[in-house]
Scaffold this motif. Structure first.
Motif, PDB file in Angstrom:
ATOM      1  N   GLU A 155      -1.279  -3.396  -3.770  1.00  0.00           N
ATOM      2  CA  GLU A 155      -2.205  -2.916  -2.757  1.00  0.00           C
ATOM      3  C   GLU A 155      -2.650  -1.484  -3.053  1.00  0.00           C
ATOM      4  OE1 GLU A 155      -1.070  -5.806   0.940  1.00  0.00           O
ATOM      5  OE2 GLU A 155      -0.362  -3.762   1.046  1.00  0.00           O
ATOM      6  N   SER A 156      -3.682  -1.053  -2.341  1.00  0.00           N
ATOM      7  CA  SER A 156      -4.332   0.226  -2.621  1.00  0.00           C
ATOM      8  C   SER A 156      -3.367   1.405  -2.576  1.00  0.00           C
ATOM      9  CB  SER A 156      -5.492   0.466  -1.652  1.00  0.00           C
ATOM     10  OG  SER A 156      -5.013   0.641  -0.354  1.00  0.00           O
ATOM     11  N   SER A 157      -3.618   2.333  -3.455  1.00  0.00           N
ATOM     12  CA  SER A 157      -2.895   3.611  -3.524  1.00  0.00           C
ATOM     13  C   SER A 157      -1.398   3.458  -3.736  1.00  0.00           C
ATOM     14  CB  SER A 157      -3.166   4.448  -2.272  1.00  0.00           C
ATOM     15  OG  SER A 157      -4.547   4.633  -2.090  1.00  0.00           O
ATOM     16  N   ALA A 158      -0.965   2.350  -4.332  1.00  0.00           N
ATOM     17  CA  ALA A 158       0.466   2.096  -4.535  1.00  0.00           C
ATOM     18  C   ALA A 158       1.141   3.226  -5.308  1.00  0.00           C
ATOM     19  CB  ALA A 158       0.685   0.768  -5.243  1.00  0.00           C
ATOM     20  N   PHE A 159       0.389   3.870  -6.206  1.00  0.00           N
ATOM     21  CA  PHE A 159       0.947   4.949  -7.031  1.00  0.00           C
ATOM     22  C   PHE A 159       0.158   6.244  -6.853  1.00  0.00           C
ATOM     23  CE2 PHE A 159       1.781   0.855  -9.015  1.00  0.00           C
ATOM     24  CZ  PHE A 159       3.160   0.857  -8.977  1.00  0.00           C
ATOM     25  N   GLU A 160      -0.430   6.416  -5.683  1.00  0.00           N
ATOM     26  CA  GLU A 160      -1.237   7.589  -5.381  1.00  0.00           C
ATOM     27  C   GLU A 160      -0.425   8.880  -5.541  1.00  0.00           C
ATOM     28  OE1 GLU A 160      -3.997   9.081  -1.669  1.00  0.00           O
ATOM     29  OE2 GLU A 160      -2.213   7.918  -1.217  1.00  0.00           O
ATOM     30  N   GLU A 211       0.833  -1.198   0.000  1.00  0.00           N
ATOM     31  CA  GLU A 211       0.000   0.000   0.000  1.00  0.00           C
ATOM     32  C   GLU A 211       0.873   1.254   0.000  1.00  0.00           C
ATOM     33  OE1 GLU A 211      -3.430   2.070   2.806  1.00  0.00           O
ATOM     34  OE2 GLU A 211      -2.829   0.007   3.176  1.00  0.00           O
ATOM     35  N   LYS A 212       0.553   2.174  -0.889  1.00  0.00           N
ATOM     36  CA  LYS A 212       1.235   3.466  -1.012  1.00  0.00           C
ATOM     37  C   LYS A 212       2.742   3.328  -1.243  1.00  0.00           C
ATOM     38  CE  LYS A 212      -2.261   5.940   1.533  1.00  0.00           C
ATOM     39  NZ  LYS A 212      -2.544   7.211   2.129  1.00  0.00           N
ATOM     40  N   ALA A 213       3.187   2.217  -1.803  1.00  0.00           N
ATOM     41  CA  ALA A 213       4.617   1.935  -1.967  1.00  0.00           C
ATOM     42  C   ALA A 213       5.365   3.043  -2.698  1.00  0.00           C
ATOM     43  CB  ALA A 213       4.819   0.603  -2.686  1.00  0.00           C
ATOM     44  N   PHE A 214       4.731   3.649  -3.693  1.00  0.00           N
ATOM     45  CA  PHE A 214       5.371   4.716  -4.470  1.00  0.00           C
ATOM     46  C   PHE A 214       4.545   6.000  -4.429  1.00  0.00           C
ATOM     47  CE2 PHE A 214       6.963   0.740  -6.123  1.00  0.00           C
ATOM     48  CZ  PHE A 214       8.316   0.977  -6.239  1.00  0.00           C
ATOM     49  N   SER A 215       3.709   6.156  -3.438  1.00  0.00           N
ATOM     50  CA  SER A 215       2.835   7.332  -3.371  1.00  0.00           C
ATOM     51  C   SER A 215       3.628   8.622  -3.255  1.00  0.00           C
ATOM     52  CB  SER A 215       1.858   7.208  -2.194  1.00  0.00           C
ATOM     53  OG  SER A 215       2.560   7.157  -0.974  1.00  0.00           O
ATOM     54  N   TYR A 216       3.108   9.649  -3.877  1.00  0.00           N
ATOM     55  CA  TYR A 216       3.706  10.988  -3.840  1.00  0.00           C
ATOM     56  C   TYR A 216       5.118  11.042  -4.439  1.00  0.00           C
ATOM     57  CZ  TYR A 216      -0.322  12.280  -1.107  1.00  0.00           C
ATOM     58  OH  TYR A 216      -1.612  12.494  -0.698  1.00  0.00           O
ATOM     59  N   ILE A 225      -1.175  -9.133 -13.650  1.00  0.00           N
ATOM     60  CA  ILE A 225      -1.503  -8.857 -12.262  1.00  0.00           C
ATOM     61  C   ILE A 225      -2.791  -9.616 -11.935  1.00  0.00           C
ATOM     62  CG2 ILE A 225      -2.008  -7.052 -10.571  1.00  0.00           C
ATOM     63  CD1 ILE A 225       0.757  -6.808 -11.885  1.00  0.00           C
ATOM     64  N   GLU A 226      -2.766 -10.381 -10.836  1.00  0.00           N
ATOM     65  CA  GLU A 226      -3.946 -11.150 -10.457  1.00  0.00           C
ATOM     66  C   GLU A 226      -4.977 -10.303  -9.719  1.00  0.00           C
ATOM     67  OE1 GLU A 226      -3.103 -14.757  -8.421  1.00  0.00           O
ATOM     68  OE2 GLU A 226      -1.815 -15.492 -10.025  1.00  0.00           O
ATOM     69  N   SER A 227      -4.512  -9.346  -8.891  1.00  0.00           N
ATOM     70  CA  SER A 227      -5.498  -8.562  -8.162  1.00  0.00           C
ATOM     71  C   SER A 227      -4.965  -7.192  -7.791  1.00  0.00           C
ATOM     72  CB  SER A 227      -5.950  -9.294  -6.890  1.00  0.00           C
ATOM     73  OG  SER A 227      -4.897  -9.352  -5.961  1.00  0.00           O
ATOM     74  N   TRP A 228      -5.857  -6.241  -7.763  1.00  0.00           N
ATOM     75  CA  TRP A 228      -5.569  -4.898  -7.265  1.00  0.00           C
ATOM     76  C   TRP A 228      -6.442  -4.727  -6.036  1.00  0.00           C
ATOM     77  CZ3 TRP A 228      -2.743  -0.851  -9.746  1.00  0.00           C
ATOM     78  CH2 TRP A 228      -2.153  -1.217 -10.940  1.00  0.00           C
ATOM     79  N   LEU A 229      -5.863  -4.351  -4.930  1.00  0.00           N
ATOM     80  CA  LEU A 229      -6.644  -4.164  -3.706  1.00  0.00           C
ATOM     81  C   LEU A 229      -6.862  -2.706  -3.434  1.00  0.00           C
ATOM     82  CD1 LEU A 229      -4.955  -6.801  -1.386  1.00  0.00           C
ATOM     83  CD2 LEU A 229      -7.014  -7.042  -2.750  1.00  0.00           C
TER      84      LEU A 229
END
Length: 170
Positions: free
Chosen positions: A148-153, A126-131, A166-170
């Motif tokens: 996971e969610s907002s990985a590239f927010e 989650e948010k791995a590369f956010s901002y 990709i199997e799933s986006w959460l």
């Protein structure tokens, strides 16, 4: 940290393995202990014993605002939560084929311009590369099962995403 070798701090994790960590007992105890270009070795010898470097600890490089590039060795399997968060001058990172997990906000608020996620990675947290405002392109390997969610927010300049399967986006 348990010991330091050539300006990099390590903590024992067992089985002749260590993780790269921060100086002191908390990630913000010392300011900016890493700067410039950092090359993490695949193994490190301390007091006559050689250890494999297998993990980048949670918040290990967090807030190191003068860190510009990091080379991660092919022995590392996990990039922990917030490992490089708020490294506002971090423009380049080399993620090797040994990494399986990129943790929560691992590269949040960095200056990376492009990222290549190797085929070994199965989870992008989650948010791995956010901002990452300067991030314009990312290539995601075919073993990634979950983003996971907002990985590239708020990656406002991100214009190219190469996704294999990709199997799933959460």
């Amino acid at each position: 940290h348990d010991f330091e070798v050539e300006g990099i701090y390590y903590k024992y994790i067992g089985n002749s393995s260590v993780k790269v960590t921060y100086k002191g007992s908390t990630y913000n105890e010392y300011a900016r202990e890493y700067s410039g270009d950092v090359v993490i070795p695949a193994s490190v010898t301390y007091l006559g014993t050689t250890y494999s470097v297998t993990f980048i600890d949670h918040s290990a490089f967090s807030n190191c605002v003068t860190l510009t590039s990091v080379t991660i060795p092919n022995s590392v399997t996990v990039i922990g939560n917030n490992a490089f968060s708020n490294c506002t001058d971090l423009k380049s990172v080399s993620i090797p084929n040994s990494v399986k997990t990129i943790g929560l906000r691992a590269f949040g608020n960095c200056s990376l311009t492009s990222v290549s996620i190797p085929n070994s990675v199965t989870l992008i947290g989650e948010k791995a590369f956010s901002y990452c405002d300067d991030l314009t392109s990312i290539t995601i390997g075919n073993s990634v099962k979950t983003i996971e969610s907002s990985a590239f927010e708020n990656c406002r300049r991100l214009t190219k995403v190469d996704i294999s399967s990709i199997e799933s986006w959460l």
